[in-house]
Design a protein around this motif. Structure first.
Motif, PDB file in Angstrom:
ATOM      1  N   ALA A  72       0.834  -1.209   0.000  1.00  0.00           N
ATOM      2  CA  ALA A  72       0.000   0.000   0.000  1.00  0.00           C
ATOM      3  C   ALA A  72       0.862   1.249   0.000  1.00  0.00           C
ATOM      4  O   ALA A  72       0.552   2.241  -0.690  1.00  0.00           O
ATOM      5  CB  ALA A  72      -0.935  -0.012   1.203  1.00  0.00           C
ATOM      6  N   ALA A  73       1.966   1.226   0.722  1.00  0.00           N
ATOM      7  CA  ALA A  73       2.862   2.383   0.750  1.00  0.00           C
ATOM      8  C   ALA A  73       3.523   2.585  -0.609  1.00  0.00           C
ATOM      9  O   ALA A  73       3.680   3.732  -1.070  1.00  0.00           O
ATOM     10  CB  ALA A  73       3.920   2.192   1.832  1.00  0.00           C
ATOM     11  N   ARG A  74       3.918   1.504  -1.275  1.00  0.00           N
ATOM     12  CA  ARG A  74       4.530   1.635  -2.603  1.00  0.00           C
ATOM     13  C   ARG A  74       3.522   2.153  -3.618  1.00  0.00           C
ATOM     14  O   ARG A  74       3.869   2.954  -4.502  1.00  0.00           O
ATOM     15  CB  ARG A  74       5.088   0.287  -3.050  1.00  0.00           C
ATOM     16  N   MET A  75       2.273   1.702  -3.501  1.00  0.00           N
ATOM     17  CA  MET A  75       1.239   2.194  -4.424  1.00  0.00           C
ATOM     18  C   MET A  75       0.969   3.681  -4.214  1.00  0.00           C
ATOM     19  O   MET A  75       0.539   4.376  -5.132  1.00  0.00           O
ATOM     20  CB  MET A  75      -0.051   1.394  -4.231  1.00  0.00           C
ATOM     21  N   SER A  76       1.265   4.177  -3.021  1.00  0.00           N
ATOM     22  CA  SER A  76       1.076   5.595  -2.730  1.00  0.00           C
ATOM     23  C   SER A  76       2.262   6.440  -3.155  1.00  0.00           C
ATOM     24  O   SER A  76       2.257   7.655  -2.938  1.00  0.00           O
ATOM     25  CB  SER A  76       0.814   5.793  -1.229  1.00  0.00           C
ATOM     26  N   GLY A  77       3.286   5.804  -3.731  1.00  0.00           N
ATOM     27  CA  GLY A  77       4.436   6.535  -4.252  1.00  0.00           C
ATOM     28  C   GLY A  77       5.686   6.483  -3.401  1.00  0.00           C
ATOM     29  O   GLY A  77       6.670   7.157  -3.730  1.00  0.00           O
ATOM     30  N   ALA A  78       5.697   5.714  -2.328  1.00  0.00           N
ATOM     31  CA  ALA A  78       6.870   5.637  -1.464  1.00  0.00           C
ATOM     32  C   ALA A  78       7.895   4.677  -2.060  1.00  0.00           C
ATOM     33  O   ALA A  78       7.541   3.612  -2.571  1.00  0.00           O
ATOM     34  CB  ALA A  78       6.469   5.168  -0.066  1.00  0.00           C
ATOM     35  N   ASN A  79       9.178   5.081  -1.999  1.00  0.00           N
ATOM     36  CA  ASN A  79      10.237   4.176  -2.439  1.00  0.00           C
ATOM     37  C   ASN A  79      10.636   3.250  -1.298  1.00  0.00           C
ATOM     38  O   ASN A  79      10.100   3.315  -0.199  1.00  0.00           O
ATOM     39  CB  ASN A  79      11.446   4.965  -2.943  1.00  0.00           C
ATOM     40  N   MET A  80      11.620   2.378  -1.557  1.00  0.00           N
ATOM     41  CA  MET A  80      11.997   1.377  -0.574  1.00  0.00           C
ATOM     42  C   MET A  80      12.569   2.021   0.688  1.00  0.00           C
ATOM     43  O   MET A  80      12.313   1.557   1.806  1.00  0.00           O
ATOM     44  CB  MET A  80      13.019   0.408  -1.188  1.00  0.00           C
ATOM     45  N   ARG A  81      13.343   3.093   0.524  1.00  0.00           N
ATOM     46  CA  ARG A  81      13.915   3.758   1.689  1.00  0.00           C
ATOM     47  C   ARG A  81      12.838   4.351   2.565  1.00  0.00           C
ATOM     48  O   ARG A  81      12.879   4.231   3.794  1.00  0.00           O
ATOM     49  CB  ARG A  81      14.895   4.847   1.236  1.00  0.00           C
ATOM     50  N   MET A  82      11.843   4.977   1.965  1.00  0.00           N
ATOM     51  CA  MET A  82      10.749   5.559   2.734  1.00  0.00           C
ATOM     52  C   MET A  82       9.899   4.472   3.396  1.00  0.00           C
ATOM     53  O   MET A  82       9.444   4.649   4.534  1.00  0.00           O
ATOM     54  CB  MET A  82       9.883   6.435   1.825  1.00  0.00           C
ATOM     55  N   VAL A  83       9.697   3.357   2.691  1.00  0.00           N
ATOM     56  CA  VAL A  83       8.932   2.255   3.284  1.00  0.00           C
ATOM     57  C   VAL A  83       9.634   1.718   4.514  1.00  0.00           C
ATOM     58  O   VAL A  83       9.016   1.449   5.549  1.00  0.00           O
ATOM     59  CB  VAL A  83       8.722   1.144   2.235  1.00  0.00           C
ATOM     60  N   PHE A  84      10.949   1.600   4.412  1.00  0.00           N
ATOM     61  CA  PHE A  84      11.691   1.063   5.550  1.00  0.00           C
ATOM     62  C   PHE A  84      11.684   2.039   6.724  1.00  0.00           C
ATOM     63  O   PHE A  84      11.484   1.643   7.876  1.00  0.00           O
ATOM     64  CB  PHE A  84      13.126   0.752   5.135  1.00  0.00           C
ATOM     65  N   GLN A  85      11.916   3.326   6.439  1.00  0.00           N
ATOM     66  CA  GLN A  85      12.010   4.306   7.517  1.00  0.00           C
ATOM     67  C   GLN A  85      10.657   4.593   8.162  1.00  0.00           C
ATOM     68  O   GLN A  85      10.570   4.718   9.386  1.00  0.00           O
ATOM     69  CB  GLN A  85      12.612   5.606   6.984  1.00  0.00           C
ATOM     70  N   LYS A  86       9.600   4.710   7.362  1.00  0.00           N
ATOM     71  CA  LYS A  86       8.307   5.134   7.874  1.00  0.00           C
ATOM     72  C   LYS A  86       7.401   3.976   8.290  1.00  0.00           C
ATOM     73  O   LYS A  86       6.559   4.129   9.177  1.00  0.00           O
ATOM     74  CB  LYS A  86       7.576   5.978   6.817  1.00  0.00           C
ATOM     75  N   ILE A  87       7.569   2.817   7.641  1.00  0.00           N
ATOM     76  CA  ILE A  87       6.653   1.708   7.883  1.00  0.00           C
ATOM     77  C   ILE A  87       7.320   0.586   8.673  1.00  0.00           C
ATOM     78  O   ILE A  87       6.870   0.204   9.762  1.00  0.00           O
ATOM     79  CB  ILE A  87       6.095   1.147   6.556  1.00  0.00           C
ATOM     80  N   LEU A  88       8.420   0.063   8.131  1.00  0.00           N
ATOM     81  CA  LEU A  88       9.014  -1.136   8.717  1.00  0.00           C
ATOM     82  C   LEU A  88       9.769  -0.850  10.011  1.00  0.00           C
ATOM     83  O   LEU A  88       9.652  -1.599  10.985  1.00  0.00           O
ATOM     84  CB  LEU A  88       9.952  -1.799   7.702  1.00  0.00           C
ATOM     85  N   LEU A  89      10.568   0.200  10.004  1.00  0.00           N
ATOM     86  CA  LEU A  89      11.421   0.458  11.161  1.00  0.00           C
ATOM     87  C   LEU A  89      10.642   0.607  12.466  1.00  0.00           C
ATOM     88  O   LEU A  89      11.023   0.002  13.484  1.00  0.00           O
ATOM     89  CB  LEU A  89      12.287   1.690  10.915  1.00  0.00           C
ATOM     90  N   PRO A  90       9.540   1.377  12.526  1.00  0.00           N
ATOM     91  CA  PRO A  90       8.790   1.438  13.793  1.00  0.00           C
ATOM     92  C   PRO A  90       8.258   0.077  14.243  1.00  0.00           C
ATOM     93  O   PRO A  90       8.181  -0.189  15.440  1.00  0.00           O
ATOM     94  CB  PRO A  90       7.642   2.405  13.475  1.00  0.00           C
ATOM     95  N   LEU A  91       7.895  -0.776  13.284  1.00  0.00           N
ATOM     96  CA  LEU A  91       7.401  -2.098  13.639  1.00  0.00           C
ATOM     97  C   LEU A  91       8.518  -3.052  14.051  1.00  0.00           C
ATOM     98  O   LEU A  91       8.291  -3.996  14.810  1.00  0.00           O
ATOM     99  CB  LEU A  91       6.624  -2.710  12.458  1.00  0.00           C
ATOM    100  N   LEU A  92       9.721  -2.809  13.537  1.00  0.00           N
ATOM    101  CA  LEU A  92      10.841  -3.710  13.803  1.00  0.00           C
ATOM    102  C   LEU A  92      11.651  -3.324  15.034  1.00  0.00           C
ATOM    103  O   LEU A  92      12.546  -4.090  15.423  1.00  0.00           O
ATOM    104  CB  LEU A  92      11.774  -3.742  12.586  1.00  0.00           C
ATOM    105  N   VAL A  93      11.377  -2.166  15.618  1.00  0.00           N
ATOM    106  CA  VAL A  93      12.181  -1.720  16.757  1.00  0.00           C
ATOM    107  C   VAL A  93      12.196  -2.730  17.901  1.00  0.00           C
ATOM    108  O   VAL A  93      13.276  -3.052  18.437  1.00  0.00           O
ATOM    109  CB  VAL A  93      11.703  -0.334  17.243  1.00  0.00           C
TER     110      VAL A  93
END
Length: 305
Positions: free
Chosen positions: A195-216
């Motif tokens: 969903a984040a990629r479909m909204s225009g986010a690249n891999m770096r933004m997906v990792f920083q904004k989506i994955l990283l908070p969940l992976l902390v």
């Protein structure tokens, strides 16, 4: 008078008294502990008594003067700690230990988290074989691959250096991070990333904004595992360390074997107490930021999503 909840004239059957030997109703708990429960608790109590006895004996030995005819020394002193601190350079040893631990944690996370993401999200040939190769340093005794690894370090001129100590500790630490993070990443619903990629986010933004908070929570749990293993790693560190690059556990061993074991036992005991206290302080600080219950709760939330 108590109010009736049934219609007038309707009598409710009274519960029959349970005779001896009758089984309990479903969901009814027994107030008497089973023999298995007593055996388990007795084993746990014996273990903690044994562990507490070892700790107390080391602490008493580090604080007392030599004694032979009594259970406890006649007087206590802290001179052994002062002597060990000056004789073995404890300030430098603790600094080296913390430097190695922090460096290994940072490098292991930087290498292990992307590798765990690829193993969790991508399918490629020989994936199972690669996963098995990552697990080998954890499954094998460190001394089996430590000697060839130390030979390589000495051939490159890195022996007895701080860099060599950090590099050899990365070998078992990176697989620990991968083992911890791979199942954690698998529980995160990939539709969130899509969903984040479909909204225009690249891999770096997906990792920083989506994955990283969940992976902390998972990263912190992996960091605690790496911290404990690195500080307590003896075999690999001993093979490549030297004066100026010894960690605390190696320094204790060198103190025990110095001059054919000629060092006073109380000096070694005081170093062991310093090692234990250092580990406890590090773990208390680490557990201040990561909680096992928080990790389980976050995984459960990821499954529900």
């Amino acid at each position: 008078m108590a109010a009736h909840t049934t219609a007038p004239g309707v009598d409710l059957p009274l519960p029959k008294p349970r005779t001896k030997g009758t089984s309990r109703a479903p969901g009814e708990k027994s107030l008497v502990a089973s023999p298995t429960t007593w055996i388990v608790w007795a084993g746990v109590a014996a273990f903690f008594i044994y562990l507490l006895g070892i700790l107390i004996s080391v602490i008493v030995d580090s604080l007392g003067r030599p004694w032979f005819d009594s259970w406890l020394p006649e007087n206590a002193t802290t001179d052994w700690y002062t002597g060990a601190w000056e004789r073995f350079g404890m300030a430098q040893v603790i600094g080296v230990t913390l430097t190695v631990a922090i460096s290994v944690i940072v490098l292991s996370v930087l290498i292990g988290v992307p590798a765990a993401y690829l193993l969790a999200r991508r399918s490629f040939p020989f994936k199972r074989i690669l996963t098995l190769l990552f697990l080998l340093p954890v499954l094998m005794p460190p001394i089996t691959y430590g000697i060839p690894l130390a030979t390589v370090m000495y051939n490159f001129g890195l022996g007895r250096s701080l860099l060599a100590v950090i590099l050899v500790n990365l070998v078992p630490s990176v697989p620990f991070v991968i083992m911890t993070m791979t199942p954690f990443i698998e529980q995160i619903n990939p539709t969130i990333e899509n969903a984040a990629r479909m909204s225009g986010a690249n891999m770096r933004m997906v990792f920083q904004k989506i994955l990283l908070p969940l992976l902390v929570p998972g990263i912190l749990a992996a960091a605690v595992l790496v911290l404990v293993r690195t500080v307590g790693m003896f075999e690999l560190t001993y093979l490549v360390s030297g004066p100026g690059s010894d960690t605390l556990v190696v320094a204790i061993y060198r103190a025990m074997t110095a001059s054919g074991g000629g060092e006073a036992r109380q000096l070694v005991s005081s170093m062991a107490v310093v090692y234990t206290v250092t580990m406890m302080v590090i773990l208390i600080i680490a557990l201040r930021y990561v909680s096992p219950t928080q990790l389980v709760a976050r995984v459960k939330e990821s499954r529900e999503d």
